[in-house]
Write a protein that holds these residues in place. Sequence first.
Motif, short mmCIF file in Angstrom:
data_model
loop_
_atom_site.label_atom_id
_atom_site.label_comp_id
_atom_site.label_asym_id
_atom_site.label_seq_id
_atom_site.Cartn_x
_atom_site.Cartn_y
_atom_site.Cartn_z
N GLY A 115 45.77 30.28 41.15
CA GLY A 115 46.49 29.32 40.33
C GLY A 115 45.94 29.19 38.93
O GLY A 115 45.91 28.09 38.36
N LEU A 116 45.53 30.32 38.33
CA LEU A 116 44.90 30.32 37.02
C LEU A 116 45.85 30.85 35.96
O LEU A 116 46.75 31.65 36.25
CB LEU A 116 43.63 31.18 37.04
N ASP A 117 45.64 30.42 34.74
CA ASP A 117 46.39 30.93 33.60
C ASP A 117 45.96 32.37 33.32
O ASP A 117 44.77 32.64 33.15
CB ASP A 117 46.11 30.05 32.37
N ARG A 118 46.91 33.29 33.24
CA ARG A 118 46.58 34.70 33.05
C ARG A 118 45.90 34.98 31.71
O ARG A 118 45.25 36.02 31.55
CB ARG A 118 47.83 35.56 33.19
N ARG A 119 46.06 34.06 30.77
CA ARG A 119 45.46 34.29 29.46
C ARG A 119 43.93 34.33 29.50
O ARG A 119 43.30 34.95 28.64
CB ARG A 119 45.93 33.21 28.47
#
Length: 320
Positions: A115-119
């Motif tokens: 559930g992490l931001d890919r950035r």
Amino acid sequence: MDPTPSEKGANAVVDVNRLSCAYGRYVAVRDLSLHIKRGTIYGLVGVNGAGKSTTLRALLGLVRPASGSIRLFGEKLPGALPRVLSRAGAMLDNSALYGHLTARENAALICTLRGLDRRIASELFEELDIARYANRQAQHLSEGNRQRLGVALALLGKPELLILDEPWNGFDPVRLRSFRGTITKRVREDGTTAIISSHQICELGQMADRVGIMDRGHLIREIDNSDQAGGPGIIVIRASPPEQAANLLRGKGWEVETDRGEIRVTSRGSESANNVLRVLVEANIQVTFFSTEAPSLESAFFKAVRAEDIVNEKHSGRVH
């Protein structure tokens, strides 16, 4: 009833007590106790087969202990799995990479699962200098680039506990320096606790706060790296006859070891080298080489392993 954590390990992120692990009849880790504080870099050093990788796998629940206990963040394994592992990042080997996926796709998969931001993966790729290989399949990356990709995946989400097994295999000197900077920055800024295993002693010595020396499954010594610079140095001598020189110095109270004709004397201070040389010259012993070595983790490692060898030989009856 489960025993409460020891006072020493009560505030530790990693608290291991009398851990033993075996593969069939082969005992890989023997009666190991380990207490690692938050926000520190702990190095596990030892030759191949010393038990380092098995210890790390046990911390991640991948090896079932034969005896002893493990607590991460104060919670006992295996009951706390997988809850506590959601707070950890690890790189044990390249088998965790999907070879048919690109570096970017490997990172995207981890980000999706957690559930992490890919950035954040792009930021780590830049920091670890693998952004240029982001669209290359993992199976076609060089060994060093696969290692750096593995480290980047382990760092996703700013883990509270970071576990790395031989992370710098294949690194060139420039990228090795950058890697040290990245890990140190994460620990200092994010409060991450890092455990790094390696047989490359000098590299660990440049970044670890504390180092544990393993040999044949045992943790034989722990060293605070900040104390190492103030420890005893080594005087290295070649003399003729070497046996007479070594025995003479031992008789004068110096701590002496010999290795293939080389005499190594533990220094007692700034005047120690002059005193050793004076004793040998006054005894008409020919000195063909005389040098001093600053105290180092490497010298402490070899001294600890040699001492362990002597103990093992005595127990086996080979030394009397």
